[in-house]
Enzyme design. Structure first.
Site, short mmCIF file in Angstrom:
data_model
loop_
_atom_site.label_atom_id
_atom_site.label_comp_id
_atom_site.label_asym_id
_atom_site.label_seq_id
_atom_site.Cartn_x
_atom_site.Cartn_y
_atom_site.Cartn_z
N SER A 133 -23.94 45.83 17.91
CA SER A 133 -22.84 44.88 17.82
C SER A 133 -23.20 43.62 18.57
O SER A 133 -24.14 43.61 19.38
CB SER A 133 -21.57 45.50 18.43
OG SER A 133 -20.55 44.54 18.59
N TYR A 146 -16.79 50.05 25.15
CA TYR A 146 -17.53 49.75 23.92
C TYR A 146 -18.77 48.92 24.23
O TYR A 146 -19.86 49.19 23.70
CB TYR A 146 -16.61 49.01 22.96
CG TYR A 146 -17.21 48.76 21.59
CD1 TYR A 146 -17.40 49.81 20.70
CD2 TYR A 146 -17.55 47.48 21.19
CE1 TYR A 146 -17.93 49.57 19.44
CE2 TYR A 146 -18.08 47.24 19.93
CZ TYR A 146 -18.27 48.29 19.05
OH TYR A 146 -18.79 48.05 17.80
#
Length: 276
Positions: A133, A146
């Site tokens: 990401s 995350y």
């Protein structure tokens, strides 16, 4: 011969869209999902699908056995796509929730990669696509769990790439940015499940910045892209004779990666504090 690919996390979003796109392009797609009802839906859509929970070693064994039985023991590509986001300030994220975040996003990815590698090393070729990401490159407030999981994926990818040099097996890191999917909705569910907002010093901030995401329209966000942006890079990684080690997907990812290289730490922090 069709190129075979095993994809995790195909119930919705990027995994679902990628599985359908590759299937239509002639790939031998093996789509997987954690919930049996999602597997049945994928089968109804014409995909070859199987249940796979990346946090369960027995489930990984069963799914990989299912794939190899149909391919004669070979596998061209693995797309480790399964994952979710656990929002909340780090001081509010219970340790068990952080552990669960890593079980799915990192340890499951690592376990499946380890199981696939002997197959690819024996055949002398393969592609391993790891879904990281933009938040594996930079960090944002309230995304600590995350962020940490994606930073861990970055380390695994960089190391594995060095260790596989000369084997014919290529490791590709996909740094996606904001993509239209159910990711935001699922993240809000995890936030509501695991974060005690009433006891948090960020209670007012959560009300203003987190819950309003329920009403946020991605269509109005110029940085949010459709899953096609990811599919384009996935196909490039699968088809290139020598794929790039990483692909930055969406303008937001490209900009923030550039800012990280150019700005001093305090300058980057000041910029990132403004992003919600």
């Amino acid at each position: 011969m069709k190129k075979s690919i095993l994809i995790t996390g195909c119930s919705s979003g990027i995994g679902h869209a990628t599985a359908l796109a590759l299937f239509r392009q002639g790939y031998d797609v093996f789509a997987t999902a954690r919930r049996p009802d999602d597997v049945l839906r994928l089968i109804d859509e014409g995909l070859n699908a199987h249940q796979l929970d990346v946090t369960d070693p027995d489930s990984i064994d069963a799914a990989l056995k299912w794939v190899l039985e149909q391919t004669g023991g070979t596998l061209y590509a693995l797309f480790n796509n399964a994952g979710y986001g656990q929002p909340g300030a780090l001081e509010d994220v219970p340790t068990f929730a952080l552990r669960e975040q890593f079980e799915t996003n990192v340890l499951g990815l690592h376990e499946l990669t380890r199981r696939v590698l002997p197959v690819m090393l024996t055949q002398g070729y393969g592609r391993i696509l790891q879904h990281s990401s933009v938040l594996g490159l930079v960090s944002l407030r309230f995304r600590g769990a995350y962020n940490a999981s994606k930073y861990a994926i970055e380390g695994l990818c960089d190391t594995l790439r060095l260790e596989l040099e000369g084997t014919g097996v290529h490791v590709v890191t996909l740094n996606t940015g904001p993509i239209r999917s159910k990711f935001r909705d699922n993240a809000i569910k995890m936030f509501e499940k695991n974060i005690d907002t009433a006891q948090s010093r960020f209670a007012e901030v959560y009300d203003e910045e987190v819950y309003k995401r329920k009403q946020k329209k991605e269509e109005k966000d110029r940085f949010t892209r459709d899953a096609d942006a990811v599919i384009e890079k996935v196909i490039r990684a699968l088809e290139a004779k020598r794929p790039a080690p990483r692909y930055h997907i969406t303008g937001a990812t490209q900009l923030l990666a550039l800012f990280k290289r150019l700005l001093p730490t305090r300058g980057l922090d000041a910029l990132l504090r403004k992003i919600q």
